[in-house]
Every structure is written in structure tokens, then in C-alpha cells.
Design an enzyme around this catalytic site. Structure first.
Site, short mmCIF file in Angstrom:
data_model
loop_
_atom_site.label_atom_id
_atom_site.label_comp_id
_atom_site.label_asym_id
_atom_site.label_seq_id
_atom_site.Cartn_x
_atom_site.Cartn_y
_atom_site.Cartn_z
N GLU A 163 -10.79 -39.41 -5.30
CA GLU A 163 -10.11 -39.74 -6.56
C GLU A 163 -11.19 -40.20 -7.53
OE1 GLU A 163 -5.99 -41.78 -8.08
OE2 GLU A 163 -7.04 -42.73 -6.43
N ALA A 174 -7.72 -47.65 -12.80
CA ALA A 174 -8.56 -48.71 -12.22
C ALA A 174 -9.92 -48.19 -11.76
CB ALA A 174 -7.83 -49.36 -11.06
N HIS A 229 -5.19 -38.19 -13.34
CA HIS A 229 -6.06 -39.03 -14.19
C HIS A 229 -6.57 -38.17 -15.34
CE1 HIS A 229 -6.19 -42.85 -12.02
NE2 HIS A 229 -6.03 -42.12 -10.93
N ASN A 253 2.03 -41.17 -13.26
CA ASN A 253 0.98 -42.18 -13.45
C ASN A 253 -0.33 -41.54 -13.86
OD1 ASN A 253 2.65 -43.52 -10.76
ND2 ASN A 253 2.41 -44.74 -12.61
N ALA A 254 -1.00 -42.15 -14.85
CA ALA A 254 -2.31 -41.71 -15.33
C ALA A 254 -2.28 -40.28 -15.86
CB ALA A 254 -3.38 -41.86 -14.25
N ARG A 261 8.70 -32.22 -27.37
CA ARG A 261 7.84 -31.30 -28.13
C ARG A 261 6.42 -31.23 -27.57
NH1 ARG A 261 10.83 -33.53 -32.38
NH2 ARG A 261 9.21 -35.07 -32.83
N HIS A 285 5.21 -48.58 -9.71
CA HIS A 285 4.47 -47.51 -10.39
C HIS A 285 5.42 -46.61 -11.18
CE1 HIS A 285 1.07 -48.61 -7.85
NE2 HIS A 285 0.31 -47.81 -8.59
N ASP A 307 -0.98 -44.66 -2.29
CA ASP A 307 -2.06 -45.09 -3.19
C ASP A 307 -2.43 -46.54 -2.88
OD1 ASP A 307 -4.02 -44.87 -5.11
OD2 ASP A 307 -2.67 -45.10 -6.82
N ALA A 342 -3.85 -51.25 -10.21
CA ALA A 342 -5.00 -50.92 -9.36
C ALA A 342 -4.52 -50.51 -7.98
CB ALA A 342 -5.93 -52.13 -9.26
#
Length: 423
Positions: A163, A174, A229, A253-254, A261, A285, A307, A342
Site C-alpha cells: 500500500e 496515513a 489512494h 476511503n481515500a 455529475r 470507515h 486494514d 490510520a
């Protein structure tokens, strides 16, 4: 730092789990169970495990006794036959995105891996892809070599998930911004060489200058790239999946969210049948209404992940994620520096409990999301060179990764991995 539990007790558990995994698989049978896996629910179920794989399954005492005799086993041998007494029997859970537990991260060396794996194994996660956090390149390469070495003696370790460091600065979460890089071909080659075949997936922001070419490069090497991410929109995400990405890293997430639109990357993953979608089912999350919506987006393609980080299974307090300081309060981990989430302190056992008991997800579908679907992400639902036998179902020919679970609470009570008793 607070301790997760009595240090002597934890050390004994780590030694028990590690020793069992390094030993030879046993021969055993389980009868009178309620089987729950991706193929459905069956009562009065039994199975026989030989040499680390499931040899035979069925329903009913008469068929069990006849099969035992064919295999040269005594169906009345109490040392080999376990009466489940109606408890739930499921495949072992498979976590393809986790960073650690019991105060340790998978980046922290061989002993840390043993400890962190034990923290998940005793709660039913029989196989795990070890997620490594963004660090300097040399450190990442050293950590990959450690994971590769561990795979030689531990069947529960499926490989590594990187990751980072190829993440978008605007969606870094994080991860240490000083260590983020563009995935230039030479850097990809450096990671692949250090890994010696142990990288299972790598999260990449496809909009980076070399993002799409890196996805192709990793995919050509047998790695499953993941979109995450990332600040990518719908079109870039589509290009990433067409270039070889096969996973969406922790959906919602991220990444850019859903907008009428500006659809973002999520619809690109949902509409592509090749993509497995990770989802963190902790209610933090992703809030429960979106969890239920997300689970229904792509039937049979959502994989529950944790995670989880070093604080998993531990009290609130101060911890580390890579070189970054983390504070855990009410079980929720945030960076001290900016309050960013985190990772989690989630276990797949808890994700299943939440899915079935709180969200009302059908048990077979919930179990599928923690077993067969994550196995499919890497082709581990079929015979393969990493595990030898397929994972994710309670069926003949599959690995003897087996859990006995309380039918009321869905708490894991007994654990086997590759025919080895861990708990």
C-alpha cells in the site's frame, strides 16, 4: 505503551500458533455441524481432513461412517472425530489487506510477523496477505524479502500487499508524504526483484505520470494492481482496470466519492466484473447505510478486509504506523499529526459478526465476502502454485482451513489452517 494482554500469555499463544503452522497437518473429522460457505447452508454436515486438505464431505451419520470405512478410519475414534454439536462450520477467513495486530506491524521483522499473525489467526483469519506501509524504497524492499522468507515455512502467509509508495499526495491518508513516489519503470523493477514473486497486490493511483504503465508492468509480472489512494475519476479508473488492475482498495476511503455529475472511480469498479472490491466493515470507515449499499453494488465481488494496524486486539493508546505516530481512542486509530484515519483495529471475525447480526446480510453471503471472494482476487479459489490446493470453500479438494463458530454470537471457537490446529 499499553500491553494487549499478559505478555506471557501472548507469547505462549504466538508460540502455539507458529509451532502448529511449522508442523505437519493432522488427520481429523468433524461431524454434526451447520455448514455455511459461499455455496450455501447445510445441516448435519461432516467433513474429513487428510494431509491438510478436505478429503470428503457430506450430510448424515450413515454416509459419514461409510466414508470413514473406505478411508480406513474408525468413525467412533474420539481422538480423530470431533462432534460440532450443531455449531457453525465455515472456511477460514482470508484477509487480503491488513497491516498488523498485537502491537506489531508486518513491516517490523520476522518476530513481529509471528506475533501479528497470531493476533488474527486465533480469531479465525487462517490466511493473510501482509500489507506493507509506505516507507523509503530500501526499507520496502527489505520488508518484501522478509515476507518472502516467511512464506517458506508458513502456509498462512499468502504474500505481500504494497500500500504505497505509488499513491496520490492528495489522497495519502496515513501514509508518509515524504516517501510517496511516481511508479517509474526502474522502481517497479526494483520492487519486483526484491519480492521474488511474493507481491500479491499493489495499490496504485493510476493518474500518476507512470501510473497506467506501472499497472501494466505489475500485471505482466503476475501481481494484481489495485486502484486506491487516488484522485482519479471514472475514465482514468476505467483505463486502470483495462490495463490490468483487478482490485479496488477499500472502496469509499481515500478516493473520490459518488456524484451524479462526477461519478468517480467507484462506478468503474462496480460495473467491471473482473474487479474485486475491498470494503472495511467496521461502521467507522464507512457508515452502515453506505456499507449495506456498497455490499449490494457488486454481488459476489465484495471482499471484507480489516486494514488493521498494530493496535488491533489492544487497548486504546499510542501506537505507530510506519514512522508516524497514531492515537487510538474508542478503538479508532488516527494520526497524531493531522487526525487522518490510520487504518483500523478490526478483525474479520468482527466484520462477520457485524454483517450477520447488525446489517442483516445473509450468512452465506457474509462468509463468502471473507473467504471465497478474497481467494478469487488472486486465483486462490483454484489449484495454484502458492497454496497448492484451492481456498475458500468447505468442499473436497480444498484446503482444510476450517472454523467452528458459536451460532448465536458468531464468535470463533476452533481454528484449523491447512489441517493444523491453531486454536
Amino acid at each position: 505503551m499499553q500491553m494487549c494482554e499478559d505478555s506471557q500469555s501472548r507469547a505462549q499463544t504466538v508460540a502455539q500458533v507458529t509451532g502448529a503452522l511449522e508442523g505437519r497437518p493432522g488427520r481429523f473429522a468433524i461431524t454434526n455441524a451447520r455448514k455455511v460457505d459461499a455455496q450455501g447452508i447445510e445441516d448435519d454436515f461432516w467433513l474429513i481432513s487428510l494431509g491438510g486438505r478436505i478429503e470428503a464431505t457430506g450430510c448424515g451419520l450413515a454416509e459419514f461412517e461409510a466414508t470413514c470405512r473406505k478411508l480406513g478410519m474408525d468413525p467412533a475414534d474420539g481422538s480423530l472425530v470431533r462432534d460440532a454439536q450443531g455449531r457453525v462450520l465455515t472456511p477460514g477467513y482470508i484477509d487480503i489487506h491488513s497491516h498488523g495486530s498485537w502491537e506489531y506491524s508486518f513491516d517490523d521483522g520476522p518476530q513481529a510477523i509471528d506475533t501479528a499473525r497470531a493476533g488474527h489467526a486465533v480469531h479465525g483469519t487462517t490466511r493473510q496477505v501482509l500489507s506493507l506501509i509506505t516507507n523509503p524504497m530500501n526499507d520496502i524492499c527489505d520488508n518484501l524479502r522478509t515476507v518472502r522468507s516467511k512464506m517458506d515455512t508458513r502456509p498462512d502467509i499468502l504474500g505481500a500487499h504494497l500500500e504505497g509508495p505509488f499513491l496520490a499526495l492528495t489522497r495519502k491518508g496515513a501514509h508518509d508524504p515524504q516517501c510517496l513516489r511516481d511508479p517509474e519503470p526502474a522502481l517497479v523493477d526494483q520492487l519486483l526483484e526484491a519480492a521474488d514473486g511474493c507481491i500479491r497486490q499493489i495499490t496504485i493511483a493510476p493518474e500518476l505520470p507512470h501510473g497506467l504503465s506501472a499497472i501494466r508492468q505489475f500485471a505482466d509480472a503476475g501481481v494484481v494492481p489495485a486502484v486506491g489512494h487516488s484522485d482519479a475519476g471514472y475514465e482514468i479508473a476505467q483505463k486502470a482496470f483495462n490495463a490490468g488492475a483487478g482490485i479496488m482498495t477499500h472502496m469509499f476511503n481515500a478516493m473520490n466519492g459518488l456524484h451524479h455529475r462526477k461519478p468517480g472511480p467507484i462506478p468503474a469498479a462496480v460495473e467491471d466484473p473482473r474487479v474485486v472490491i475491498e470494503l472495511i466493515n467496521d461502521g467507522f470507515h464507512v457508515q452502515d447505510p453506505m456499507l449495506k449499499l456498497g455490499f449490494d453494488f457488486a454481488p459476489h465481488r465484495v471482499a471484507f478486509i480489516t486494514d488493521s494496524m498494530a493496535a488491533t486486539g489492544c487497548p486504546d493508546g499510542a501506537y505507530k504506523l510506519g514512522a508516524l505516530d497514531v492515537d487510538v481512542e474508542d478503538g479508532h486509530a488516527r494520526l497524531v499529526s493531522n487526525g487522518a484515519i490510520a487504518g483500523s483495529t478490526l478483525l474479520l471475525e468482527v466484520a462477520i459478526q457485524r454483517a450477520v447480526l447488525e446489517l442483516g446480510i445473509a450468512p452465506a453471503l457474509a462468509i463468502e465476502a471473507a473467504t471465497l471472494t478474497p481467494a478469487k482476487a488472486f486465483g486462490f479459489d483454484r489449484p495454484n502454485p502458492v497454496t497448492g490446493v484451492p481456498l475458500g470453500l468447505l468442499a473436497p479438494g480444498y484446503a482444510a482451513d476450517i472454523l467452528l463458530t458459536d451460532p448465536a454470537s458468531w464468535a470463533v471457537q476452533d481454528v484449523w489452517c491447512a489441517g493444523r490446529k491453531l486454536r
